[in-house]
Scaffold this motif. Structure first.
Motif, short mmCIF file in Angstrom:
data_model
loop_
_atom_site.label_atom_id
_atom_site.label_comp_id
_atom_site.label_asym_id
_atom_site.label_seq_id
_atom_site.Cartn_x
_atom_site.Cartn_y
_atom_site.Cartn_z
N THR A 1 0.84 -1.19 0.00
CA THR A 1 0.00 0.00 0.00
C THR A 1 0.88 1.24 0.00
O THR A 1 1.86 1.32 0.72
N ALA A 2 0.51 2.22 -0.80
CA ALA A 2 1.28 3.46 -0.87
C ALA A 2 0.92 4.32 0.34
O ALA A 2 -0.02 5.08 0.33
N ALA B 1 9.74 0.23 6.37
CA ALA B 1 10.95 -0.57 6.23
C ALA B 1 10.67 -1.84 5.46
O ALA B 1 11.43 -2.80 5.55
N ALA B 2 9.57 -1.87 4.68
CA ALA B 2 9.22 -3.06 3.92
C ALA B 2 10.35 -3.43 2.96
O ALA B 2 11.03 -2.56 2.42
N ARG B 3 10.55 -4.69 2.77
CA ARG B 3 11.61 -5.15 1.88
C ARG B 3 11.09 -5.24 0.45
O ARG B 3 10.09 -5.90 0.18
N SER B 4 11.74 -4.59 -0.46
CA SER B 4 11.29 -4.56 -1.85
C SER B 4 11.60 -5.87 -2.56
O SER B 4 12.71 -6.39 -2.43
N THR C 1 12.89 1.73 1.68
CA THR C 1 12.34 2.61 2.71
C THR C 1 11.47 3.71 2.09
O THR C 1 10.33 3.92 2.49
N VAL C 2 12.04 4.41 1.11
CA VAL C 2 11.35 5.57 0.54
C VAL C 2 10.11 5.15 -0.24
O VAL C 2 9.07 5.82 -0.18
N SER C 3 10.19 4.04 -0.99
CA SER C 3 9.06 3.61 -1.82
C SER C 3 8.02 2.83 -1.03
O SER C 3 6.94 2.54 -1.54
N GLY C 4 8.33 2.47 0.21
CA GLY C 4 7.41 1.65 0.98
C GLY C 4 7.41 0.21 0.53
O GLY C 4 6.38 -0.48 0.60
#
Length: 480
Positions: free
Chosen positions: A25-26, A31-34, A465-468
């Motif tokens: 979700t935007a 700190a979600a891992r991409s 981090t920045v993109s969620g």
């Protein structure tokens, strides 16, 4: 024959997260891992990836010559699949199947073919054993381009189905290089832009379904790789495919393409779809095409505004067709924008309620682009490797992440995830028309320095981090 100078090698072989990008979700940065995906290199004789066991599939287009004239410009008589049906008096046709200087798999290659005619090998390829419909050749690209020449042919039974097999052990019927499969096995998503649109800007143009590349084509470097092969690869490695639809493809093309995907792709895999590639990039033919279409449709009287408005309109038309065929649950609708143009991204999302018709905003996430531009040439030429890394660490990467932050804020405002359709280091000056040996050597040294690995770790962590936790697609898996 023109050769492509080796400027940089980047192979990113990392493990992706199991989390689907579009399920993030935007919201505020987390700190979600991409999940990590990969762009695949275009199919050309200078490819360094060797995805197919048959290297003829990536060979260069036929060139007509005679005697000591390499390219005489004469027409070549080809059948629908691209095989040479006949030769004019004194005519010889050439193709390079591995370009000069490429680090190719070592060993003897087996050439198999059907029909009657005479084949000659040149420069980096030499005959070892000649047989009926089967030759064994020694390949050494350090000696030059590896050429296959057709010097004579029987028009009633012309040479066709030429295959040049890598010296690699593989099961019978396998088409993919096992080493290639192993190297891309951990990526969550595969973007097929290079396989669909070509290695050079919009090199391949497809309008109708009858113009599509097919399994029977002599090579897949001329018209692109067939959709059946794209799907088979995605199925083999369990990766979601990302398709870049040709900008001139009509609705019928899109529908047939989607039907093949529906019928062949594993049901558990998502399908990422975007309209063309980098519509904002003036070096690509889609740039002017989209402006002209937008102006003709009355979307705006300003060419730039007409361009991005057409990009939106055509994207939504493509999405609607694919959704009708595949259903809503499997489709990931991508709208791509320019990394350093967040204003345009916001304008696009606001236009015609676009945000409600897409599943993710996609941008590039590169660092170091500015160091390869003409205005930086004199300054960069004086740099040491330490100087270069200091600038990458303190200036260019922070600047890139600032652009990502600005785009992420826009994505949050419109309630859509942010993903990276391409990204990584961009230390290349030749793309700006500069072929400076000192700069090339500097950039090569930086690519081979352990600090580049640490920069990539930092890039990916900050992006996450920045993109969620948005999907990050590196460019590319093995490029020259």
């Amino acid at each position: 024959m023109k050769q492509v100078r080796a400027v940089l090698f980047v192979c990113l072989l990392a493990v992706g997260s199991p989390n689907p990008a579009v399920h993030t979700t935007a919201t505020a940065a987390t700190a979600a891992r991409s999940p990590l995906g990969m762009n695949l290199s275009g199919i050309q004789s200078y490819t360094t990836a060797f995805p197919f066991l048959d290297v003829f599939k990536s060979s260069s287009s036929w060139v007509s010559g005679r005697g000591d004239v390499w390219d005489d410009g004469r027409r070549i008589d080809l059948d629908e699949a691209g095989w040479v049906r006949s030769l004019a008096p004194g005519q010889v046709v050439h193709t390079a199947f591995i370009a000069s200087g490429i680090r190719a798999p070592v060993g003897r290659y087996v050439v198999e073919y059907e029909g009657e005619g005479e084949i000659v090998y040149q420069e980096g390829a030499r005959i070892v054993v000649r047989g009926a419909g089967r030759d064994v050749i020694e390949v050494d690209p350090s000696q030059g381009n590896c050429y296959l020449d057709i010097v004579s042919v029987n028009p009633q039974n012309y040479l066709r189905n030429i295959r040049i097999h890598l010296p690699v052990q593989a099961p019978a019927g396998e088409i993919f290089n096992p080493v290639f499969l192993e190297r891309i096995a951990n990526f969550k998503t595969l973007r097929f832009m290079g396989w669909m649109l070509g290695d050079n800007p919009e090199q391949i143009s497809q309008r109708t379904w009858s113009e599509r590349p097919t399994l029977g084509d002599a090579r897949w470097s001329d018209r692109g790789v067939p959709v059946e092969i794209l799907i088979d690869l995605a199925n083999r490695v369990g990766a979601d495919p990302w398709f870049s639809m040709p900008h001139q493809a009509d609705d019928d093309y899109v529908r047939h393409f989607a039907e093949v995907v529906r019928d062949r792709l594993e049901p558990s895999l998502k399908v990422y779809v975007e309209h063309s590639n980098e519509v904002w990039n003036s070096t690509f033919s889609v740039y002017e095409y989209a402006s002209q279409r937008g102006l003709a449709l009355g979307l705006s009287t300003d060419p730039d505004e007409a361009r991005w408005r057409y990009h939106i309109q055509r994207s939504r038309e493509i999405f609607a067709i694919v959704e009708e065929v595949l259903g809503r649950d499997r489709l990931v609708r991508i709208l791509a924008a320019q990394e350093d143009g967040p204003y345009i991204a916001e304008q696009m999302l606001a236009y015609g309620e676009t945000a409600s018709h897409i599943d993710a905003l996609a941008i590039g996430a590169y660092f170091g682009v500015e160091l390869g531009l003409p205005e930086s040439q004199a300054r960069v030429r004086r740099m040491t490797v330490d100087d270069l890394f200091h600038e990458l660490e303190t200036v260019t990467l922070p600047a890139a992440m600032q652009s990502v932050s600005e785009n992420a804020a826009i994505a949050v405002r419109y309630g859509v995830p942010l993903v990276a359709y391409e990204g990584g280091q961009h230390l290349s000056s030749i793309m700006s028309g500069i072929d400076d040996p000192a700069i090339n050597a500097l950039f090569d040294a930086a690519n081979r320095d352990p600090r580049m690995g640490r920069l990539y770790t930092r890039l990916l962590e900050e992006w996450s981090t920045v993109s969620g936790g948005g999907l990050f697609l590196h460019l590319d898996e093995c490029g020259r």
